[in-house]
Motif scaffolding. Sequence first.
Motif, PDB file in Angstrom:
ATOM      1  N   ILE A   1       0.843  -1.207   0.000  1.00 44.89           N
ATOM      2  CA  ILE A   1       0.000   0.000   0.000  1.00 44.89           C
ATOM      3  C   ILE A   1       0.872   1.247   0.000  1.00 44.89           C
ATOM      4  O   ILE A   1       0.618   2.196  -0.745  1.00 44.89           O
ATOM      5  CB  ILE A   1      -0.963   0.009   1.217  1.00 44.89           C
ATOM      6  CG1 ILE A   1      -1.865  -1.216   1.213  1.00 44.89           C
ATOM      7  CG2 ILE A   1      -1.769   1.295   1.251  1.00 44.89           C
ATOM      8  CD1 ILE A   1      -2.807  -1.296   0.036  1.00 44.89           C
ATOM      9  N   SER A   2       1.921   1.240   0.809  1.00 37.98           N
ATOM     10  CA  SER A   2       2.829   2.394   0.856  1.00 37.98           C
ATOM     11  C   SER A   2       3.504   2.604  -0.494  1.00 37.98           C
ATOM     12  O   SER A   2       3.713   3.729  -0.929  1.00 37.98           O
ATOM     13  CB  SER A   2       3.887   2.199   1.933  1.00 37.98           C
ATOM     14  OG  SER A   2       3.283   2.165   3.208  1.00 37.98           O
ATOM     15  N   ARG A   3       3.869   1.508  -1.181  1.00 38.57           N
ATOM     16  CA  ARG A   3       4.485   1.616  -2.501  1.00 38.57           C
ATOM     17  C   ARG A   3       3.487   2.217  -3.484  1.00 38.57           C
ATOM     18  O   ARG A   3       3.843   3.069  -4.296  1.00 38.57           O
ATOM     19  CB  ARG A   3       4.966   0.258  -3.005  1.00 38.57           C
ATOM     20  CG  ARG A   3       5.660   0.344  -4.353  1.00 38.57           C
ATOM     21  CD  ARG A   3       6.283  -0.958  -4.780  1.00 38.57           C
ATOM     22  NE  ARG A   3       7.316  -1.435  -3.887  1.00 38.57           N
ATOM     23  CZ  ARG A   3       8.543  -0.936  -3.792  1.00 38.57           C
ATOM     24  NH1 ARG A   3       8.896   0.061  -4.554  1.00 38.57           N
ATOM     25  NH2 ARG A   3       9.422  -1.439  -2.961  1.00 38.57           N
ATOM     26  N   MET A   4       2.226   1.809  -3.403  1.00 39.08           N
ATOM     27  CA  MET A   4       1.192   2.358  -4.294  1.00 39.08           C
ATOM     28  C   MET A   4       1.019   3.853  -4.031  1.00 39.08           C
ATOM     29  O   MET A   4       0.888   4.646  -4.963  1.00 39.08           O
ATOM     30  CB  MET A   4      -0.126   1.601  -4.119  1.00 39.08           C
ATOM     31  CG  MET A   4      -0.078   0.199  -4.687  1.00 39.08           C
ATOM     32  SD  MET A   4      -1.478  -0.857  -4.273  1.00 39.08           S
ATOM     33  CE  MET A   4      -2.875   0.169  -4.534  1.00 39.08           C
TER      34      MET A   4
END
Length: 110
Positions: free
Chosen positions: A43-46
Motif C-alpha cells: 500500500i505504501s508503494r502504491m
Amino acid sequence: MTSSEKEKLKKVIDDQIVVLKEDIKELQELTKPIPLDASIGRISRMDAINNKTINEASLREKKKLLQRLEKAKERADTKDFGICTKCGNEIPYGRLEYMPHTTRCVQCVG
C-alpha cells in the motif's frame, strides 16, 4: 506603461523565476524512481507511486511556467511588452503584475 511599472514587472518576473527554480529542484527530488529494494509495504508503494505521478505533473507545469517567464523576461525590454498579441491593446498592469508571462488581455483569452 511607465518605465517604473516595467521595472517593477521585471522584478516580479525575476522573483517568480527564483521561486520556480527552487520548486523545480524540490520536485525533481520527489520524482526520483522508487527503488524496488526499498522495504515498504504494498500500500505504501502504491501511495509513493501515486505521489510520484502527481509530482511529475506538477514538475511539468512548473517547467512550462518557467519557460514562459523566461520569455517574458526577454520581452520586457521590447516595446511590445504589455501589449496583447491578439488585439493590440495594452494589457492592464494589474494582470501583468499577477501573470507577467501573459501575452493576451482578458477579452482575448476568453
